[in-house]
Design an enzyme around this catalytic site. Structure first.
Site, PDB file in Angstrom:
ATOM      1  N   ASP A  82       0.680  -1.128   0.081  1.00  0.00           N
ATOM      2  CA  ASP A  82      -0.077   0.026   0.071  1.00  0.00           C
ATOM      3  C   ASP A  82       0.930   1.329  -0.062  1.00  0.00           C
ATOM      4  O   ASP A  82       2.170   1.298   0.423  1.00  0.00           O
ATOM      5  CB  ASP A  82      -0.863   0.051   1.248  1.00  0.00           C
ATOM      6  CG  ASP A  82      -1.727  -1.007   1.162  1.00  0.00           C
ATOM      7  OD1 ASP A  82      -2.854  -1.256   0.415  1.00  0.00           O
ATOM      8  OD2 ASP A  82      -1.689  -1.954   1.932  1.00  0.00           O
ATOM      9  N   ASP A  84       0.610   5.344   0.757  1.00  0.00           N
ATOM     10  CA  ASP A  84      -0.132   6.741   1.350  1.00  0.00           C
ATOM     11  C   ASP A  84       0.570   7.795   1.051  1.00  0.00           C
ATOM     12  O   ASP A  84       1.754   7.870   1.060  1.00  0.00           O
ATOM     13  CB  ASP A  84      -0.326   6.318   2.832  1.00  0.00           C
ATOM     14  CG  ASP A  84      -1.205   5.093   3.108  1.00  0.00           C
ATOM     15  OD1 ASP A  84      -1.985   4.653   2.244  1.00  0.00           O
ATOM     16  OD2 ASP A  84      -1.248   4.757   4.181  1.00  0.00           O
ATOM     17  N   ASP A 161       2.020   8.248  14.552  1.00  0.00           N
ATOM     18  CA  ASP A 161       2.084   7.198  15.862  1.00  0.00           C
ATOM     19  C   ASP A 161       3.592   7.059  15.977  1.00  0.00           C
ATOM     20  O   ASP A 161       3.997   7.290  17.152  1.00  0.00           O
ATOM     21  CB  ASP A 161       1.107   6.112  15.530  1.00  0.00           C
ATOM     22  CG  ASP A 161       1.317   5.371  14.346  1.00  0.00           C
ATOM     23  OD1 ASP A 161       2.096   5.692  13.491  1.00  0.00           O
ATOM     24  OD2 ASP A 161       0.550   4.549  14.233  1.00  0.00           O
TER      25      ASP A 161
END
Length: 455
Positions: A82, A84, A161
């Site tokens: 993926d 992002d 995070d």
């Protein structure tokens, strides 16, 4: 890792503005910028569709960066699934640039640019909640809505995070931007929160589950501050909606690192928030449940690595089986119920307890029930019924479930497993399997494409 000595030296330099304040008071800081010749992130390793989005945003005058797991995994010599993107363009501005874009989310507004089965997720730079409308924090400190735009790249980095997920690849000059010594942490195999660990878990308790998942996936250790914050604040996971907990469960158990993730959940005492009945059994010393769970997770990890299909229906069927089987046996003994009705009634008792922790959509709970109720039917191996059973769409899952039960300690099932293995080789059985495979599936409402497990 394939960093040059020059690159390693660069990222170990002191980063100005080390985080010592809360997010609201966070000062602007100077990042370490790693030049193209000093890192191994290459456009050849980035999805062509992600590059299209990066370039179009950049050409339209917006900042655009590849961020998160895509950068992290390439630096670790892994193949990311993926990609992002982070940008200073608002979600509406992103949508205006791409006809194939849709906006999703209320808690965290995102733009999804859809290319067939691939979705490129685009997030707008977030700013501190004190700088504008769009941010809502609950009484407990948990972020309820996080849509304050207008932040800088540094603001956005601070909102992430873990340090290893806060690395940015700048498409304008092909550099990697590191605000928090994330590359050092990659090199050292360490997971650290960006900013005060306790505050990060309070803001979003699901970060405790993400810590377990990334530790398993990357084979990293957790910083002591992270361990302490999770230990003190994991009780806040009880307030997370079951639907979101289900999504996290899928990421934990169906990303190819299920066994390791499960071990971390137990070590961090987080399992009870996802699988309360399973957690109670394991804490009571139930060796059968322990072995059955381990076998299922190992099997699921293997299937994922071999690009074979997996389903939450099977994982949940395994996790809940000891409780369902125990209750069903009691109904058979105390009330004289036949095996299949007893299993249905036991399922009616057990499933609601699971739903209090995680949601379980009917498209998974119905097949899960079918796997359970096929178990007593598998004891009938003679005549046409056996061939008809082999043609059942759930037969293979039920048979695999039977094999796991046998391997986990129900040794009396070994002759039955062997019989079904032979029956499946029969020409009539092969015809039944082929017929079931070609049978038309019931029409279902067309679903929008969904992004695969991120990070």
């Amino acid at each position: 890792m394939s960093y040059t000595e020059k690159g390693i030296s660069a990222v170990r330099r002191f980063v100005h503005g080390i985080v010592t304040a809360t997010r609201q008071d966070e000062p602007e800081r100077e990042p370490v910028v790693i030049g193209r010749s000093e890192h191994n992130v290459s456009r050849k390793k980035i999805s062509k569709n992600a590059l299209k989005v990066l370039y179009r945003l950049n050409e339209a005058g917006y900042e655009s960066y590849l961020v998160g797991g895509g950068v992290r995994d390439i630096l670790l010599e892994k193949n990311p699934k993926d990609f992002d993107i982070s940008t200073d363009a608002s979600p509406e501005q992103v949508k205006a640039l791409f006809k194939n874009c849709r906006l999703i989310g209320r808690r965290f507004r995102l733009a999804h640019v859809v290319f067939g089965r691939e979705i490129i997720e685009v997030a707008t730079f977030r700013a501190a909640h004190t700088t504008g409308d769009g941010g809502v924090t609950g009484e407990t400190g948990r972020i309820v809505r996080d849509n304050v735009y207008g932040g800088t790249l540094a603001d956005d980095a601070f909102r992430r995070d873990f340090t290893v997920n806060g690395l940015y690849y700048d498409i304008s000059d092909f550099s990697v931007i590191d605000f928090f010594d994330g590359v050092d942490d990659l090199h050292n195999g360490l997971l650290r929160f960006i900013g005060p660990a306790k505050e990060r878990v309070i803001e979003d308790p699901v970060r405790a589950l993400r810590a377990a998942r990334f530790a398993a996936k990357l084979n990293f250790s957790l910083e002591d501050d992270v361990l302490q914050a999770i230990s003190e604040e994991h009780h806040r996971l009880a307030d997370i909606p079951p639907a979101r907990m289900f999504e996290e469960a899928l990421k934990l158990f169906q990303s190819g690192y299920g066994k390791a993730s499960f071990a971390w959940l137990r070590d961090l005492d987080l399992l009870s928030y996802l699988l309360p009945l399973t957690d109670a059994r394991l804490k009571s010393g139930d060796t059968y449940a322990d072995k059955l769970t381990e076998l299922a997770l190992v099997n699921t990890d293997r299937r994922i690595k071999q690009d074979m299909p997996v389903t939450p229906a099977f994982i949940y069927a395994v996790m809940l089986w000891p409780d369902v089987a125990e209750r069903a046996a009691k109904y058979e003994k105390d009330e004289g119920m036949p095996p299949v009705p007893a299993l249905h009634k036991a399922a009616d008792d057990v499933i609601p307890q699971q739903l209090a922790a995680t949601s379980l959509p009917k498209r998974f709970s119905i097949p899960m029930r079918e796997i359970w109720t096929l178990q007593p039917r598998l004891r009938k191996t003679r005549g046409k019924r056996a061939m008809q059973l082999i043609g059942n769409p759930r037969f293979r899952a039920a048979y695999d479930f039977l094999l796991l039960r046998c391997e986990a300690g129900e040794s009396d099932l070994a002759p039955l497993c062997a019989t079904w293995e032979k029956l499946q080789q029969h020409p009539e059985a092969q015809a039944a399997i082929e017929s079931a495979r070609k049978a038309p599936r019931p029409n279902r409402r067309k679903r929008a494409p969904r992004k695969r497990t991120p990070d």
